[in-house]
Structure formats: C-alpha cells, structure tokens
Design an enzyme around this catalytic site. Structure first.
Site, short mmCIF file in Angstrom:
data_model
loop_
_atom_site.label_atom_id
_atom_site.label_comp_id
_atom_site.label_asym_id
_atom_site.label_seq_id
_atom_site.Cartn_x
_atom_site.Cartn_y
_atom_site.Cartn_z
N LYS A 1 -9.87 1.31 -3.78
CA LYS A 1 -8.75 1.84 -4.68
C LYS A 1 -9.30 1.89 -5.80
O LYS A 1 -8.99 2.92 -6.59
CB LYS A 1 -7.61 0.57 -4.40
CG LYS A 1 -6.99 0.71 -3.16
CD LYS A 1 -5.34 -0.76 -3.11
CE LYS A 1 -5.13 -0.72 -1.87
NZ LYS A 1 -4.20 -1.53 -1.45
N GLY B 1 1.55 11.01 3.11
CA GLY B 1 1.36 9.50 3.53
C GLY B 1 3.08 8.89 3.56
O GLY B 1 3.31 7.41 3.44
N ALA B 2 3.83 9.84 3.43
CA ALA B 2 4.93 9.78 3.25
C ALA B 2 6.27 8.65 4.38
O ALA B 2 7.23 7.44 4.05
CB ALA B 2 5.89 10.63 2.63
N THR C 1 5.36 2.20 2.97
CA THR C 1 4.97 2.16 1.02
C THR C 1 6.15 3.82 1.00
O THR C 1 6.94 3.67 0.42
CB THR C 1 4.10 2.09 1.06
OG1 THR C 1 3.81 0.19 0.85
CG2 THR C 1 4.33 2.33 -0.71
N GLY C 2 5.00 4.53 2.29
CA GLY C 2 6.31 5.93 1.66
C GLY C 2 8.09 6.53 1.98
O GLY C 2 8.83 6.61 0.77
N GLY D 1 4.50 6.48 6.31
CA GLY D 1 4.37 5.28 6.35
C GLY D 1 5.94 4.15 5.71
O GLY D 1 6.64 4.87 5.23
#
Lengths: 338, 338
Positions: free
Chosen positions: B128, B13-14, B18-19, B16
């Site tokens: 989560k 998920g790099a 946050t990524g 996105g």
C-alpha cells in the site's frame, strides 16, 4: 533565546559539512546545549575533533556498532543528531537501536538534503526512508530536517578560472531550461535552523523544510555573470537524456549494490534530475509531502541570500569549498569522474 | 450536513465490504454526492451492481488498465476512492495515473485497515505504501484512511457452534496475553467516516485514523462469553512463535512473489502480529505516525461499540458474515487453510 531546560545533544558525523554547521550553531548557545560528539575510533585522531574539544564539545570515542556501549553513552541524552553519510548507513541503523534502548527523546536522522517524494526518484532518499522506517518501527521520536540544495554546490565556474579555487564542487550543467524553481541554502545557515528545530516540541515526529531561498539555475548563473562580468557557457540536460542515463547507471549499480562509486554517480545525476528538472525541491511540494516550513516556524532566522552569497565568493570574502580534506567522502571520490 | 458544493465521487471496488459501506453512507446524502461505480467488465454482470444502479449509482464499465478511457471518465470527478484489493494492485496503480491525468482533486487509496509502521511489519502495508508513493511522485492530492481491525473479523466461535453461521471469518487465536490494545470498527461504520473525511479540506494530503473503539482480545472474547454463557477455550500465540512462523512463510513467499496464497497466509499472520502482539493499531501510535484522529475531527459520528455489536450477533439481529459470495477474495480462498 533561553530554553527552560538545557538540552543534552549527541551528534554522529560531527566533522562533516552539516555536522560542523550544527555544532557551530549549538556552541553559540552554551546556556541551552551540552554537546557530545560521537567519534568513531578511526576518526579520533582528526585535528577537527581536538579543536571541538577545546571549544567545549565532549568527545566520546565509540564504535557505532557496539550498541550496548552506545546505549550507555546515550542514556540521559535528550537529542541524537545523525550527520553520518550513507557510506555509514549500517552505523546509523545501530545508532537508532541504541537511541531507542537509551530512551532518547528525539532522533534526527541524516536527511539534510532536498525535498523529494520518498521513493522512486532519488536512490539515496529511499535509503534514508529505510532509516526513518526503522525509527517508526520502534516508535522512536524523530524529526526529519531537509535543507534544500546547498548554495556551495550551486555555483558555476567562470571561463577565466578565477573562482576555481573557491568552488570545489561546481555546478556544470543546467537542468531543463534552467527556470525550474529550487530551494537553496548556505551550509553555514543549516545549524541556525537545527538549533531551533530540535528545541521545539511542535516539530516532534514531523518533517521540517529549512531553506534559505527559492531560486533557479538561470538566476544563480546570471548572478555569477553579473558579479564577475564574465559570460558562462551553458550546457543543458533534458529530462529525456537524464532519464536515459539514469536507466543505464541503474543497470550498472543494480548489478553490484556494493559498488559505491556507481551508486553515487547515479545519485549525483538523480539529484540534478529531482531539483533541476522535476522541480521537487520547493516549499509547495514540501507542504504536500507533509513538511512544516521553517520560515513560518522561525521567521526571525536570517538566511544568506544567493545574491549576497555570490558577492562574498566573488569578492574573495569567503569560499564555497566543501568536502575538503575528506578523501573518504563520495563526492570527493567522484570529483572529475561524473 | 449539507455541503456547499455537490461532490462527484468515483469508486473502484464498490462491491466489496468496504466499498459497500462507503456507498451506503454516500447514498444517505444524495444532496451532497453524485456516485459513479467503476466496474471491471468481468464484474459487470454481478447483481450487486444492478442493485446499485437502481439505488442511484452511475455505473461505468471500464478496463482499469485503459488509462486513456479511464481518464476520460474521471475528468470532472472530484474524488476517486479505491477499494480494490491487493490482487488488483496493478489496476490501482493505473487508477492513480488516470486520476492524475484527469486532474482529480483527491485520491483515496485502498488502505482501510490497521495502523502500523509503513514498512517492515506487514507485507500488505508495504504494498500500500508503494501505491501511496506513486501518488506522491505525481503530487496527486490524497487522503489515506485507516479503520483499524474489523469487528467482523474479531469474534471467536463458541463451543455449541450456535454462532458459526453468523461469523464467517472467526478469530481463532489470542496474541500474546490477550491484553494488547487494538482499535476495532464495525465495517458498517466505515462509510459514515469516509463521507465526512473526503468532504473535509483539513484531511487533504493527510492520513486519518477512523475507528470505533479501542479494546483487547480478552475483552472481546469475554463479551462473547458473557452474551452466550459459554466458555471459549483459548489458544495463545507468543511473539517468538509468530516471528518464527513468519520467517518460514516469508521464505516460501519470497521464492515466488506471484504465489498469492502464500502471501496472504503470511499476511493474515502478520495482521495478528501487528495488532495483537506488537500493539501497533492504537490511536497513540497513529498520532506518532502522523494520522489525524477522526474521533477528534468528527465527534458527532456515532460508532457501534463492541458490546452492542456482540449483543446484536448473539441475539441474531445481524450477522458478522463478510466475504460471502466472493470466491475471488483471498480471505475466502484461504478459508480453513490458515
């Protein structure tokens, strides 16, 4: 050891095995603790509570579901310890709400069992996690105490039947090859640890693993063989067989969540699976799961070793009977049916 | 700061928000980190990944559900960081299994949000926790990192509409009286903390709260008013109204768990409820819930303040646009529908 300030402790489920161990230890330090036993009206006539009253425990006869009345009783109480079984899980949730409303300084939920991952291994553990989650939603200060598997539930009977009267819930089957490490504790030692843990600021909002000794089923069975001179026949339970049976039992229990005997039959197998096959119940796994280690916190607390425990049983100096006179307890209900 | 040993880090998920924050920070320390981006085949053609490749990131095009192939890629990797959204929760579970099989030294699950109690407050948080529980069943070393609420999602638009283009997901409603403390973080700062946390043995098998500043909605809205000279009309959401609406939305979502838009509509309201009304998202609650505080661990990490962040937006020096060009992201999907 004298505390700076005397602590007022209320206990629910005081008459059970864990509750009595804790009460006995607290009564050993009368300068440190004032003890209140919270007693359900249907239990008030039990002789055990009259006995506790003569030993200095204050009795409060109270419906746990009456949160207002319970809040009034708990106001000014420093610590609430729940030793309720999961048959009384609704009462434990009510006790949390009352403890929060009363501003109790520390709530000890009814864990007091093996270390294992929070969910997906042991159904009873998941139910306990639900209890803890309720504390967390309220930011109620808490301490979780787990104690490993009881020595009292770890002894096999011998072919001569000479130990049958002393072992009320024998261990009957070896998990995997019998060499899985697991932490065991003499029920009598639980209270000694609890008296230290609940008075210790370091354990607030933490998990603590308080156990006697790390051993294996093979070591325990060999100790009984050595002490009795008898050879105990082995039956083994493989990981695959345990998983297949748990799957079947889960289907039955899943169809009727109120079917307590099915749930507890499943639970007894899940317990063997987690401590005897997966090997969850160790200090190393406890550390990973965030527990503090009571042996490091309180190195001066002396616990019974398996060797001494077995000797005392075999010599007749004590018994390993648990759940006696507790017709309402699931383990007794299931006796001979698992 | 140079590490003793260069760390090999794989990120899912790099691309996105946050990524990218994390990748940017890791690329700032090329002597410390080798970076692998795990890219799903359907994302391989995105320009963002070609850009990352030119900046020194190794790309691995891989189906996350192919655990065997993923295990092979992750063998020798020190740290796996998941920035997958909960639309890819099945992929995250697969990534955990592969990380375990490959012997990865630390898995960072995709938390990166507000602090709140584990279950019963925020549906996405419970999901989560299920992910974390899978790690725990495998004893996979982990670090949970939460970052508070994003500054990028905390700014109101102004009546003149002059900030509309810079604020892609505006804050539209004030929780309670607007004075509820909450920790906020500039998304750009997340990576700085993560680069420190994942290289730190003290954070292994722990939760870490890494945030920019504790503030309130009233303070943020006042900062925007001061910087623009405009008066922003207020709408308030009471605890009672939020709870009633959540109850309705839960009924809808409960009828069809696969109905993702309903789940995320519920989730956006639950987020406001937890950080803006209950007030869960604070360092004090994080401490109760067992988090380490990144401000104490890494006092030298400098974070953007709300005041500077607002000034930069109003002066046009930067934008607070997030989720742009992400048609597949739930927040974008719901834009204007919540």
């Amino acid at each position: 050891m004298a505390l700076e300030k005397k602590l007022k402790i209320a206990i629910g489920g005081a008459s059970g095995e864990t509750g009595m161990s804790i009460i006995n230890a607290l009564l050993d330090s009368p300068d440190n603790f004032d003890i209140i036993a919270l007693v359900r009206p249907e239990s008030a006539s039990k002789p055990v509570y009259q006995d506790l009253a003569t030993r200095g425990v204050s009795l409060e006869i109270i419906k746990f579901s009456d949160i207002e009345a319970m809040t009034s009783i708990l106001t000014g109480v420093d610590i609430v310890i729940s030793c309720l079984t999961l048959l009384q899980v609704a009462e434990e949730h009510a006790l949390i709400d009352a403890s929060h409303a009363a501003g109790v300084g520390r709530f000890v939920p009814s864990f007091f069992a093996v270390v294992c991952p929070p969910r997906g291994v042991l159904t009873l553990r998941s139910m306990k996690e639900d209890v803890l989650d309720r504390c967390k939603r309220l930011y109620l200060p808490y301490t979780v105490i787990d104690v490993g598997w009881w020595m009292q539930l770890s002894l096999p009977q011998v072919p001569s039947k000479r130990l049958d009267a002393q072992i009320s819930v024998p261990d009957t089957i070896i998990g995997a090859d019998g060499n899985v490490p697991t932490a065991v504790t003499d029920v009598s030692d639980i209270g000694k640890y609890v008296a230290r843990i609940v008075a210790d600021p370091k354990t607030l909002n933490k998990h603590v693993f308080a156990y006697g000794e790390v051993t294996t089923q093979n070591k325990i069975w060999a100790a009984v063989e050595e002490a009795t001179g008898e050879t105990i026949p082995r039956t083994y339970l493989s990981k695959e067989d345990a998983e297949a049976t748990m799957l079947q039992l889960k289907e039955v229990a899943g169809k009727n969540p109120a079917d307590m005997p099915s749930l507890f039959k499943l639970s007894m197998l899940e317990y063997k699976y987690t401590w005897g096959i997966r090997g969850d119940n160790t200090p190393e796994h406890a550390a990973y799961l965030g527990y503090l280690d009571a042996k490091l916190l309180y190195p001066d607390v002396e616990c019974k070793s398996v060797g001494v425990f077995v000797s005392e049983i075999v010599e007749g100096a004590r018994s390993a009977t648990v759940y006696k006179n507790r017709d309402d307890h699931p383990v007794t209900m299931l006796q001979g049916k698992v």
